[in-house]
Motif scaffolding. Structure first.
Motif, PDB file in Angstrom:
ATOM      1  N   LEU A 589       0.836  -1.196   0.000  1.00 56.20           N
ATOM      2  CA  LEU A 589       0.000   0.000   0.000  1.00 56.20           C
ATOM      3  C   LEU A 589       0.877   1.254   0.000  1.00 56.20           C
ATOM      4  O   LEU A 589       1.904   1.298   0.686  1.00 56.20           O
ATOM      5  CB  LEU A 589      -0.893   0.025   1.247  1.00 56.20           C
ATOM      6  N   GLU A 604      -1.361   8.549  -5.736  1.00 58.47           N
ATOM      7  CA  GLU A 604      -1.594   7.419  -6.629  1.00 58.47           C
ATOM      8  C   GLU A 604      -0.268   7.023  -7.272  1.00 58.47           C
ATOM      9  O   GLU A 604       0.266   7.747  -8.121  1.00 58.47           O
ATOM     10  CB  GLU A 604      -2.627   7.784  -7.698  1.00 58.47           C
ATOM     11  N   ASP A 636      -1.748  -4.348   5.204  1.00 59.81           N
ATOM     12  CA  ASP A 636      -3.179  -4.479   4.911  1.00 59.81           C
ATOM     13  C   ASP A 636      -3.987  -4.961   6.104  1.00 59.81           C
ATOM     14  O   ASP A 636      -5.199  -4.757   6.156  1.00 59.81           O
ATOM     15  CB  ASP A 636      -3.400  -5.399   3.711  1.00 59.81           C
ATOM     16  N   GLU A 640      -7.809  -3.741   6.205  1.00 64.28           N
ATOM     17  CA  GLU A 640      -8.634  -4.721   5.494  1.00 64.28           C
ATOM     18  C   GLU A 640      -9.121  -5.774   6.464  1.00 64.28           C
ATOM     19  O   GLU A 640      -8.394  -6.198   7.360  1.00 64.28           O
ATOM     20  CB  GLU A 640      -7.829  -5.375   4.369  1.00 64.28           C
ATOM     21  N   ASP A 647      -9.740  -0.401   0.098  1.00 63.22           N
ATOM     22  CA  ASP A 647     -10.022   0.995  -0.243  1.00 63.22           C
ATOM     23  C   ASP A 647     -10.866   1.668   0.824  1.00 63.22           C
ATOM     24  O   ASP A 647     -10.633   2.831   1.185  1.00 63.22           O
ATOM     25  CB  ASP A 647     -10.732   1.078  -1.594  1.00 63.22           C
ATOM     26  N   GLN A 648     -11.836   0.934   1.350  1.00 61.41           N
ATOM     27  CA  GLN A 648     -12.675   1.496   2.407  1.00 61.41           C
ATOM     28  C   GLN A 648     -11.852   1.748   3.659  1.00 61.41           C
ATOM     29  O   GLN A 648     -11.991   2.781   4.325  1.00 61.41           O
ATOM     30  CB  GLN A 648     -13.830   0.540   2.713  1.00 61.41           C
ATOM     31  N   ALA A 651      -9.701   4.798   3.239  1.00 60.66           N
ATOM     32  CA  ALA A 651     -10.527   6.002   3.363  1.00 60.66           C
ATOM     33  C   ALA A 651     -10.821   6.310   4.833  1.00 60.66           C
ATOM     34  O   ALA A 651     -10.783   7.474   5.257  1.00 60.66           O
ATOM     35  CB  ALA A 651     -11.826   5.828   2.574  1.00 60.66           C
TER      36      ALA A 651
END
Length: 843
Positions: A589, A604, A636, A640, A647-648, A651
């Protein structure tokens, strides 16, 4: 096709004592042949199966021969009548492996979801196999597999004298079954895939109001079958290919019937009705004690499943507290273990820490309510405080410190030895019925087996976690350009540790390397691999490699470990003079960047494949950072989960960082120590926000936050030098002037010697352009740049040699020195300690 096999493990982990007691009771007075039929029916029902087979092995190594069958069409059963022991089918494989085997539906042609097979144990090895055709999708749960083992063990004791089924014998057996079904009082109807009746017994004729002439008719054409919900349930069982149980009230006579629908492998369905009207009426009038006893028995089945799923000792205690205390009305639990001749408290419910300290560490030789059951291996039930004091007058003081007035002291015996004691206690005096004593004693056996297994896991897990902690950095370095804080969080549940890691590495010229990675998988092997990679990163970082080169070498190392090894990694190098962060990602990430104005974003960036799968070159990204910023790296496991995508999670992390910036300033701080404390607190807040229930997570996580700061312009001095013998004199002149400006005259002589040697080497052995740079930080840094890629080396000079001692002098006069290569040449650098009493400009 997929297949799974596993060792049987501890038999006591999944026993269903209630079902076995019922099986033994029902088999009284039956022949061994009838007993095996009954056992097969119990196994099929326990796994909610469509049918089953039982084979025995002929003496002298012959094939497996069918001895009884249940719920299968004749043609299907005939295909399994004789199986060579070496054939690749579940019954034969269970025999060969002496363990459980499950085969999914890809290789089956009978409409079942799979076949579960276990061996019939004998004194010298397996003597047969018990197999059930499962109807529900997926492999049976551990508790149902354990039940299958238990029934197989019971059935193995009834094999004597039971002949193998011949085709004629099988037909006779089926005829006998038909006569038995015809004579029984329960309603029994069989239909084919088109809902046409293929069999019905006399009870069915009576309830449905039809004769044998109804065979061949569609069931729904029989008016008596129009009972609310019956057709819907039948169609559901047929569509889902799984047995269905429910109750209904027959409208014609208003009687209660327990209904069971079992799909057949041929596509049909069997429907059976058991009249439970009297049982219902008796059940309605049962006393509260009878209802409580029934509830306790049901809870014991739930306890068996919970103990089977328990991984750690804490899980075992939690299962006992949840499934044992409520049905008995208890409110206290202490589980103690025997270690080194003393009884230690493992965990408890309903007791204060002060009281637990009083009973912790009691010698086994002492005369106490816990040690007596351990020595005698006999449960002890004390029904009042007065009885307790009468038995143990020396412990009267304990009763005043406890709020309990009745106790069950249950010794935990596993593998033939006492491992501890389970104490179930009650707030009020109470008596224990014979049934309660028997049930609690049985519970202690289940708990002992689960606890012994869990303690082995605890020991291995503790060793693995200790290994991982030892492989991670104990503290992060205090560096001029970066203040950092980090967290490693092992998974809340799961079999072992993971391979997440992080590091902050000091490079030359106040540059800092920040690395975070994740070895895929869990276990000691992955933790050891993490340690190897962290060591490799430090070694490669000392060579001053660029991020893409370093990840290239690291990927080769991972690839050499084997095809099953992969790891993700993010490697960043921050230069405080240029404020450029060079970053390369291998399946990892990107970081989140927090600026002093509150801006939070994640750039990005191109992410290369993971280490072990990627091929060089790796793409390097150069991020221009402000004078101060926060770089937030994570694995992650932090963002996750099963119910949250990456992605959530990212965020949510960015949203939380924005809120944290609004509450607290992480940039306007009084000291580096204050900055470190605030970052530590921020790490804790992030973990609490993103992983509020750590005990439920299945993956470990790592978090690294770096507060980057730029080098003040006044602490950097750079000079261009000519490429001729005058360069050394120019360098000494620049050094004297700059050190005077900084108030570091005390270092003037040493620094002049260092730059003279370095510049002289460049003039003699390298090429231009030549540049000198001085950095004032927690040390004085001197750098000489040239356009050559030649590596300077220290060599041993002879007594008569006129040269070759320059780098020896450099090493002697500086605290550290080295070389780093750039795209257009190289840089030779040295570091010197500042004079005592000199205050660093960046403390």
């Amino acid at each position: 096709m997929s297949a799974h096999s596993a060792g049987r493990g501890s038999r006591a982990e999944g026993l269903d004592p209630v079902r076995l007691v019922l099986l033994a009771s029902a088999a009284e007075g039956l022949s061994n042949t009838e007993a095996l039929e009954l056992a097969l029916q119990q196994a099929t029902a326990g796994l909610r199966g469509l049918g089953g087979l039982m084979h025995r092995c002929d003496t002298g190594g012959g094939p497996l021969r069918l001895v009884t069958v249940s719920g299968l069409a004749p043609r299907t059963a005939e295909r399994w009548a004789a199986i060579p022991v070496d054939e690749d089918v579940p019954p034969a494989r269970a025999m060969r492996r002496a363990g459980y085997v499950w085969l999914d539906a890809d290789s089956l042609e009978i409409g079942a979801a799979g076949i579960a097979s276990v061996p019939l144990p004998g004194p010298d090895g397996p003597v047969g196999a018990l197999s059930v055709f499962t109807g529900a999708p997926g492999e049976p749960e551990p508790a149902r597999r354990s039940l299958l083992h238990s029934v197989a063990e019971w059935a193995a004791g009834h094999l004597d004298g039971v002949p193998a089924l011949s085709p004629t014998g099988a037909q006779n057996r089926r005829d006998g079954v038909a006569r038995t079904l015809d004579a029984m009082s329960d309603v029994f109807v069989a239909v084919d895939g088109d809902w046409r009746i293929t069999f019905l017994n006399k009870a069915a004729e009576r309830v449905l109001g039809v004769g044998r002439t109804a065979i061949g008719s569609v069931l729904w054409d029989v008016s008596a079958s129009h009972v609310a919900g019956l057709e819907a349930q039948c169609r559901r069982a047929s569509a889902e290919r799984t047995p269905v149980d429910f109750d209904l009230r027959w409208p014609a006579d208003q009687r209660f019937y327990q209904t069971r629908l079992v799909p057949l492998g041929s596509g049909g369905l069997t429907i059976s009705f058991a009249d439970v009207t009297e049982l219902r009426l008796r059940g309605a009038g049962r006393t509260a004690e009878e209802q409580a006893a029934a509830g306790r028995t049901a809870r014991m089945g739930q306890l068996t499943v919970a103990l089977t799923e328990a991984v750690s000792s804490k899980d075992v205690v939690r299962a006992v507290a949840e499934h044992v205390l409520p049905p008995f009305g208890a409110d206290g639990l202490v589980v103690e273990i025997l270690e080194g001749g003393r009884v230690r408290v493992l965990d408890s419910v309903g007791y204060t820490e002060d009281f637990l300290r009083l009973i912790d560490g009691v010698p086994l030789a002492a005369n106490t309510a816990v040690t007596d059951p351990l020595r005698t291996r006999t449960p002890s039930f004390i029904e009042s405080t007065a009885e307790f004091i009468k038995r143990y007058p020396n412990l009267e003081g304990l009763t005043t410190r406890s709020t309990k007035h009745a106790w069950a002291f249950l010794p935990l015996i596993a593998s033939g030895h006492a491992i501890g004691c389970c104490v179930v206690s009650f707030a009020r005096p109470r008596s224990f019925s014979e049934g309660e004593r028997t049930l609690l004693t049985a519970v202690s056996g289940l708990v002992a087996q689960a606890l012994e297994r869990a303690r082995l896991y605890d020991a291995e897990h503790t060793r693995a976690q200790r290994l991982q902690r030892d492989l991670l950095p104990r503290t992060l370095p205090d560096l001029p350009a970066v203040v950092a804080a980090a967290r490693y969080l092992p998974s809340g549940r799961g079999e072992s540790v993971g391979g997440d890691w992080y590091d902050v590495i000091r490079l030359s010229s106040d540059r800092v390397a920040m690395v975070i990675g994740d070895v895929m998988g869990h276990g000691i092997s992955e933790a050891a691999t993490m340690g190897r990679l962290r060591t490799a990163v430090r070694t490669l970082a000392d060579l001053e490699l660029e991020p893409d080169e370093l990840l290239g070498h690291l990927s080769e190392i991972v690839g050499d470990l084997g095809e099953d090894y992969y790891a993700t990694c993010s490697y960043a190098v921050y230069d405080p003079v240029t404020r450029v962060c060079s970053l390369a990602l291998a399946g990892h990430l990107p970081p989140v960047i927090v600026q002093a104005d509150g801006t939070v974003h994640s750039p990005e960036l191109t992410v290369n494949p993971p280490l072990g799968a990627a091929e060089p070159p790796f793409e390097v990204h150069e991020l221009q950072l402000p004078e101060e910023s926060l770089l937030v790296f994570c694995t992650d496991g932090l963002v996750e989960s099963a119910d949250r995508a990456v992605d959530q999670g990212l965020a949510e992390l960015q949203h939380f960082l924005k809120q944290a910036m609004a509450r607290t300033s992480y940039f306007s701080v009084n000291s580096r120590a204050d900055a470190s404390r605030r970052l530590d607190a921020l790490c804790d807040d992030i973990v609490l926000a993103l992983l509020p229930h750590r005990e439920r997570t299945n993956d470990d996580a790592a978090l690294l936050i770096a507060h980057t700061r730029s080098t003040p312009v006044g602490d950097v001095a750079s000079y261009s030098l000519s490429v001729d013998p005058r360069a050394a004199g120019q360098a000494r002149q620049y050094v004297r002037a700059q050190l005077a400006t900084w108030g570091l005259e005390e270092l003037e002589m040493t620094t002049e010697l260092l730059v003279s040697e370095l510049v002289g080497n460049v003039v003699r052995h390298a090429k231009g352009p030549v540049r000198l740079r001085l950095l004032r930080s927690q040390s004085l840094i001197c750098e000489v740049y040239d356009g050559s890629l030649t590596t300077p080396r220290i060599r041993r000079a002879g007594h008569t040699d006129e040269g070759g001692r320059g780098l020896c002098l450099v090493a002697a006069l500086s605290r550290r020195w080295g070389t780093r290569f750039l795209g257009e040449g190289k840089c030779i650098w040295t570091e010197q300690d500042l004079p005592a009493g000199t205050l660093s400009v960046r403390t």
